[in-house]
Write an enzyme that holds these catalytic residues in place. Sequence first.
Site, PDB file in Angstrom:
ATOM      1  N   GLY A  42      31.227 -72.202 -43.742  1.00  0.00           N
ATOM      2  CA  GLY A  42      31.930 -71.118 -44.547  1.00  0.00           C
ATOM      3  C   GLY A  42      33.122 -70.754 -43.695  1.00  0.00           C
ATOM      4  N   SER A 143      34.574 -64.847 -49.564  1.00  0.00           N
ATOM      5  CA  SER A 143      35.878 -64.023 -49.778  1.00  0.00           C
ATOM      6  C   SER A 143      37.254 -64.860 -49.273  1.00  0.00           C
ATOM      7  CB  SER A 143      36.071 -62.793 -49.010  1.00  0.00           C
ATOM      8  OG  SER A 143      35.794 -62.776 -47.681  1.00  0.00           O
ATOM      9  N   GLY A 179      46.831 -53.139 -39.751  1.00  0.00           N
ATOM     10  CA  GLY A 179      46.228 -52.723 -38.277  1.00  0.00           C
ATOM     11  C   GLY A 179      44.784 -52.677 -38.360  1.00  0.00           C
ATOM     12  N   VAL A 181      41.103 -55.501 -38.446  1.00  0.00           N
ATOM     13  CA  VAL A 181      40.258 -56.260 -37.440  1.00  0.00           C
ATOM     14  C   VAL A 181      41.082 -57.478 -37.148  1.00  0.00           C
ATOM     15  CG1 VAL A 181      38.131 -57.096 -36.653  1.00  0.00           C
ATOM     16  CG2 VAL A 181      38.416 -55.282 -38.760  1.00  0.00           C
ATOM     17  N   GLU A 185      43.084 -58.469 -33.623  1.00  0.00           N
ATOM     18  CA  GLU A 185      42.397 -59.643 -33.068  1.00  0.00           C
ATOM     19  C   GLU A 185      43.416 -60.767 -32.717  1.00  0.00           C
ATOM     20  OE1 GLU A 185      38.707 -61.087 -34.245  1.00  0.00           O
ATOM     21  OE2 GLU A 185      37.573 -59.036 -33.848  1.00  0.00           O
ATOM     22  N   HIS A 443      21.299 -51.041 -13.236  1.00  0.00           N
ATOM     23  CA  HIS A 443      22.522 -50.627 -12.514  1.00  0.00           C
ATOM     24  C   HIS A 443      22.884 -51.889 -11.728  1.00  0.00           C
ATOM     25  CE1 HIS A 443      25.162 -48.043 -10.353  1.00  0.00           C
ATOM     26  NE2 HIS A 443      24.746 -48.814  -9.180  1.00  0.00           N
TER      27      HIS A 443
HETATM   28  P1  FAD Z   1      32.046 -67.287 -46.572  1.00  0.00           P
HETATM   29  O1  FAD Z   1      31.738 -67.383 -45.204  1.00  0.00           O
HETATM   30  O2  FAD Z   1      33.273 -66.952 -46.982  1.00  0.00           O
HETATM   31  O3  FAD Z   1      31.581 -68.765 -47.284  1.00  0.00           O
HETATM   32  C1  FAD Z   1      31.411 -68.925 -48.646  1.00  0.00           C
HETATM   33  C2  FAD Z   1      31.632 -70.271 -48.707  1.00  0.00           C
HETATM   34  O4  FAD Z   1      31.506 -70.688 -50.087  1.00  0.00           O
HETATM   35  C3  FAD Z   1      32.826 -70.951 -48.197  1.00  0.00           C
HETATM   36  O5  FAD Z   1      32.651 -72.056 -47.291  1.00  0.00           O
HETATM   37  C4  FAD Z   1      33.541 -71.411 -49.646  1.00  0.00           C
HETATM   38  O6  FAD Z   1      34.134 -72.849 -49.483  1.00  0.00           O
HETATM   39  C5  FAD Z   1      32.219 -71.940 -50.493  1.00  0.00           C
HETATM   40  N1  FAD Z   1      32.471 -71.343 -51.880  1.00  0.00           N
HETATM   41  C6  FAD Z   1      33.175 -70.559 -52.501  1.00  0.00           C
HETATM   42  N2  FAD Z   1      33.108 -70.777 -53.951  1.00  0.00           N
HETATM   43  C7  FAD Z   1      32.183 -72.213 -54.040  1.00  0.00           C
HETATM   44  C8  FAD Z   1      32.035 -72.908 -55.308  1.00  0.00           C
HETATM   45  N3  FAD Z   1      32.340 -72.065 -56.438  1.00  0.00           N
HETATM   46  N4  FAD Z   1      31.016 -73.708 -55.080  1.00  0.00           N
HETATM   47  C9  FAD Z   1      30.636 -74.083 -53.673  1.00  0.00           C
HETATM   48  N5  FAD Z   1      31.076 -73.372 -52.699  1.00  0.00           N
HETATM   49  C10 FAD Z   1      31.744 -72.386 -52.958  1.00  0.00           C
HETATM   50  N6  FAD Z   1      32.714 -61.415 -39.472  1.00  0.00           N
HETATM   51  C11 FAD Z   1      32.102 -61.010 -38.218  1.00  0.00           C
HETATM   52  O7  FAD Z   1      30.786 -60.633 -38.542  1.00  0.00           O
HETATM   53  N7  FAD Z   1      32.444 -61.295 -36.964  1.00  0.00           N
HETATM   54  C12 FAD Z   1      33.735 -61.819 -36.713  1.00  0.00           C
HETATM   55  O8  FAD Z   1      33.978 -61.942 -35.449  1.00  0.00           O
HETATM   56  C13 FAD Z   1      34.335 -62.185 -37.629  1.00  0.00           C
HETATM   57  N8  FAD Z   1      35.716 -62.784 -37.518  1.00  0.00           N
HETATM   58  C14 FAD Z   1      36.303 -63.202 -38.726  1.00  0.00           C
HETATM   59  C15 FAD Z   1      37.747 -63.768 -38.192  1.00  0.00           C
HETATM   60  C16 FAD Z   1      38.578 -63.938 -39.317  1.00  0.00           C
HETATM   61  C17 FAD Z   1      39.801 -64.490 -39.116  1.00  0.00           C
HETATM   62  C18 FAD Z   1      37.996 -64.025 -40.696  1.00  0.00           C
HETATM   63  C19 FAD Z   1      38.861 -64.513 -41.825  1.00  0.00           C
HETATM   64  C20 FAD Z   1      36.895 -63.314 -40.881  1.00  0.00           C
HETATM   65  C21 FAD Z   1      35.850 -62.928 -39.811  1.00  0.00           C
HETATM   66  N9  FAD Z   1      34.705 -62.337 -40.221  1.00  0.00           N
HETATM   67  C22 FAD Z   1      33.749 -62.088 -39.154  1.00  0.00           C
HETATM   68  C23 FAD Z   1      34.169 -62.166 -41.399  1.00  0.00           C
HETATM   69  C24 FAD Z   1      33.145 -63.395 -42.028  1.00  0.00           C
HETATM   70  O9  FAD Z   1      33.899 -64.511 -41.684  1.00  0.00           O
HETATM   71  C25 FAD Z   1      32.852 -63.168 -43.064  1.00  0.00           C
HETATM   72  O10 FAD Z   1      32.118 -61.903 -43.504  1.00  0.00           O
HETATM   73  C26 FAD Z   1      31.708 -64.084 -43.517  1.00  0.00           C
HETATM   74  O11 FAD Z   1      32.144 -65.493 -43.117  1.00  0.00           O
HETATM   75  C27 FAD Z   1      31.312 -63.830 -44.942  1.00  0.00           C
HETATM   76  O12 FAD Z   1      29.920 -64.864 -45.186  1.00  0.00           O
HETATM   77  P2  FAD Z   1      29.830 -65.397 -46.474  1.00  0.00           P
HETATM   78  O13 FAD Z   1      28.545 -66.417 -46.656  1.00  0.00           O
HETATM   79  O14 FAD Z   1      29.657 -64.262 -47.368  1.00  0.00           O
HETATM   80  O15 FAD Z   1      31.054 -66.008 -47.139  1.00  0.00           O
HETATM   81  P1  NAI Z   2      41.174 -54.949 -42.821  1.00  0.00           P
HETATM   82  O1  NAI Z   2      40.448 -54.191 -44.114  1.00  0.00           O
HETATM   83  O2  NAI Z   2      40.129 -54.886 -41.359  1.00  0.00           O
HETATM   84  O3  NAI Z   2      42.298 -54.481 -42.344  1.00  0.00           O
HETATM   85  C1  NAI Z   2      43.339 -54.368 -43.406  1.00  0.00           C
HETATM   86  C2  NAI Z   2      44.519 -53.268 -43.023  1.00  0.00           C
HETATM   87  O4  NAI Z   2      45.734 -53.503 -43.723  1.00  0.00           O
HETATM   88  C3  NAI Z   2      44.023 -51.815 -43.093  1.00  0.00           C
HETATM   89  O5  NAI Z   2      44.263 -51.083 -42.028  1.00  0.00           O
HETATM   90  C4  NAI Z   2      44.954 -51.324 -44.326  1.00  0.00           C
HETATM   91  O6  NAI Z   2      45.418 -50.014 -44.231  1.00  0.00           O
HETATM   92  C5  NAI Z   2      46.308 -52.069 -44.006  1.00  0.00           C
HETATM   93  N1  NAI Z   2      47.148 -52.449 -45.223  1.00  0.00           N
HETATM   94  C6  NAI Z   2      46.671 -52.711 -46.492  1.00  0.00           C
HETATM   95  N2  NAI Z   2      47.734 -52.725 -46.914  1.00  0.00           N
HETATM   96  C7  NAI Z   2      49.073 -52.796 -46.417  1.00  0.00           C
HETATM   97  C8  NAI Z   2      50.334 -52.706 -46.414  1.00  0.00           C
HETATM   98  N3  NAI Z   2      50.815 -53.205 -47.592  1.00  0.00           N
HETATM   99  N4  NAI Z   2      51.080 -52.876 -45.427  1.00  0.00           N
HETATM  100  C9  NAI Z   2      50.650 -52.300 -44.085  1.00  0.00           C
HETATM  101  N5  NAI Z   2      49.332 -52.377 -43.991  1.00  0.00           N
HETATM  102  C10 NAI Z   2      48.264 -52.292 -44.929  1.00  0.00           C
HETATM  103  O7  NAI Z   2      41.360 -56.360 -42.948  1.00  0.00           O
HETATM  104  P2  NAI Z   2      41.715 -57.548 -42.415  1.00  0.00           P
HETATM  105  O8  NAI Z   2      42.053 -57.142 -40.737  1.00  0.00           O
HETATM  106  O9  NAI Z   2      42.280 -58.354 -42.980  1.00  0.00           O
HETATM  107  O10 NAI Z   2      40.004 -58.341 -42.271  1.00  0.00           O
HETATM  108  C11 NAI Z   2      39.673 -58.584 -43.590  1.00  0.00           C
HETATM  109  C12 NAI Z   2      38.014 -58.593 -43.340  1.00  0.00           C
HETATM  110  O11 NAI Z   2      37.448 -59.733 -42.494  1.00  0.00           O
HETATM  111  C13 NAI Z   2      37.363 -57.345 -42.782  1.00  0.00           C
HETATM  112  O12 NAI Z   2      37.006 -56.659 -43.748  1.00  0.00           O
HETATM  113  C14 NAI Z   2      36.547 -57.451 -41.362  1.00  0.00           C
HETATM  114  O13 NAI Z   2      35.359 -57.154 -41.754  1.00  0.00           O
HETATM  115  C15 NAI Z   2      36.497 -59.221 -41.612  1.00  0.00           C
HETATM  116  N6  NAI Z   2      36.748 -59.428 -40.082  1.00  0.00           N
HETATM  117  C16 NAI Z   2      35.935 -59.172 -39.154  1.00  0.00           C
HETATM  118  C17 NAI Z   2      36.040 -59.367 -37.808  1.00  0.00           C
HETATM  119  C18 NAI Z   2      35.038 -58.946 -36.785  1.00  0.00           C
HETATM  120  O14 NAI Z   2      33.907 -58.573 -37.232  1.00  0.00           O
HETATM  121  N7  NAI Z   2      35.323 -59.005 -35.486  1.00  0.00           N
HETATM  122  C19 NAI Z   2      37.388 -60.149 -37.518  1.00  0.00           C
HETATM  123  C20 NAI Z   2      38.231 -60.451 -38.597  1.00  0.00           C
HETATM  124  C21 NAI Z   2      37.973 -60.075 -39.876  1.00  0.00           C
END
Ligand code: FAD
Ligand code: NAI
Length: 464
Positions: A42, A143, A179, A181, A185, A443
């Site tokens: 995913g 998503s 601003g 996550v 990052e 510690h």
């Molecule tokens: P996804 O991981 O989105 O997987 C869904 C899968 O379904 C995809 O592979 C897609 O191709 C497939 N799919 C969709 N529609 C269909 C269909 N109709 N048929 C077959 N397959 C389909 N979360 C953390 O907890 N820690 C982190 O450090 C973190 N870092 C992140 C960094 C970035 C840059 C991003 C974008 C996200 C990050 N996240 C992080 C968020 C995390 O990736 C998601 O919360 C997590 O992947 C959600 O898991 P999921 O299984 O719901 O969906």
């Molecule tokens: P986010 O929801 O964390 O942050 C989006 C930010 O954009 C918010 O602060 C919002 O106020 C701002 N924003 C929205 N519209 C705007 C605009 N028009 N102009 C300026 N600012 C605006 O979303 P982000 O960073 O895209 O991450 C998406 C998801 O992925 C998060 O929900 C997060 O849970 C997940 N994720 C988790 C990570 C982790 O667990 N370390 C790492 C990366 C992603």
Amino acid sequence: MADFDFDVLVIGAGPGGYVAAIRAAQLGLKTACAEGRDTLGGTCLNVGCIPSKAMLHASEYFDAAANGAMAKMGIKVEPELDLEAMHGQRRTAVKQLTGGIEMLFRKNKVEWLKGYAAFTGANSVTVGDRTVTAKNIVIATGSSVTPLPGVEVDQKVVVDSTGALELPKVPEHMVVIGGGVIGLELGSVWRRLGARVTCVEFLDQILPGMDGDVRKEANKIFKKQGIEFRLGTKVTGVSVDGGKASLTLEPAKGGDAETLEADCVLVSIGRRPNTDGLGLDKIGLELNQRRQIEIDHDFRTKVAGVWAIGDVVPGPMLAHKAEDEGIAVAENIAGLTGIVNHDIIPSVVYTMPEIAGVGLTEEQAKEGGAEIKVGKFPMLANSRAKTNHEPDGFVKVIADAKTDRVLGVWCIASVAGTMIAQAAQAMEFGATSEDIAYTCHAHPTHSEALKEAAMAVTGKPIHI
Ligand code: FAD
Ligand code: NAI
């Protein structure tokens, strides 16, 4: 009873879907998982958690060498960036981990149906030219990036998180829109590698949803590291010409527009559920206002036999939340009792220092009407953090004033992501701040700051 091809069919092989499929198979159910990507895992393994952490880890070493942190410890180096090699190690990590899921599918006899699935009925889907039936179908489609109206992502000058992981050279000036996550990052990655980074955030403070003290302190720390912030500001347009972008900014509350030039723009304003093209209309499954699939406590949708988990349902979009839901939904399908405590889902921002929290923020606790006591301990007073030249941050414990039960824990510390697991576990066991304060902590460790913050709830820390 009708015969089905499978007991369980999971749509999507992200952390929610692949975990659900493996657990279902472990419980003796005949299981398939449809995934349209070329690799399993995913968003998280392919373009999310894993590749971003690979770039964060590598860039942190570069930054430590380039910006004096190593020199402080007597190590003098002049680092040279080999960006292609840095990307190479990221790709290797992704390949190994996605390949690992394929191996786990084979080991557990989960059949991977290659292609995108769409419902034809409550118990049937098409995947490519194949129609498959299953007694239970779990939607785990995850998503994708929320677009910013009027801003076109070309993955060259204007990128989303996927493009920002792959930049072929360090930008001179990167503007991060949002601003949250991802912005912090990935903005940190490119700042560490030499880019000037400006973060434009619509709200008055970064990291919405986190504790107020944490948001303020994090903002101070990132500013000190060199990230420039334009808070309370919205981007109303981006035009690209000759490899350069020109952004139009306006105060969020209204006012004069201004322009900002950049050679890279990262759009990171959130993510939205993947529900298009699933054929949900064929089974009469409606979405809520945020286009998420509503579920009950057991992860059942309103349609019998159809379940949903992960980013596609309400709640934080986090991999570990999706994974835990994956286990729970499989156990519920198998007739066991799968439960996820959604009040205790830790969240971590993997910057340096890391930022982590679990449970209620101070603001939420007060809004909920609780009378609270708060204990705080600065990392500056923690011997290990001080020795490691990691003085920034603090640990904050929020407890109920009457029962002393811990309601929330927030940390900014180099290893906050690891420390928060202890807090989550304590809260799962219903710990009081006194329970944490009287637990012997090794510690010298950063975790002692959590113990001292817990001691501070009743006003008795030792080291401040
Ligand atoms: P996804 O991981 O989105 O997987 C869904 C899968 O379904 C995809 O592979 C897609 O191709 C497939 N799919 C969709 N529609 C269909 C269909 N109709 N048929 C077959 N397959 C389909 N979360 C953390 O907890 N820690 C982190 O450090 C973190 N870092 C992140 C960094 C970035 C840059 C991003 C974008 C996200 C990050 N996240 C992080 C968020 C995390 O990736 C998601 O919360 C997590 O992947 C959600 O898991 P999921 O299984 O719901 O969906
Ligand atoms: P986010 O929801 O964390 O942050 C989006 C930010 O954009 C918010 O602060 C919002 O106020 C701002 N924003 C929205 N519209 C705007 C605009 N028009 N102009 C300026 N600012 C605006 O979303 P982000 O960073 O895209 O991450 C998406 C998801 O992925 C998060 O929900 C997060 O849970 C997940 N994720 C988790 C990570 C982790 O667990 N370390 C790492 C990366 C992603």
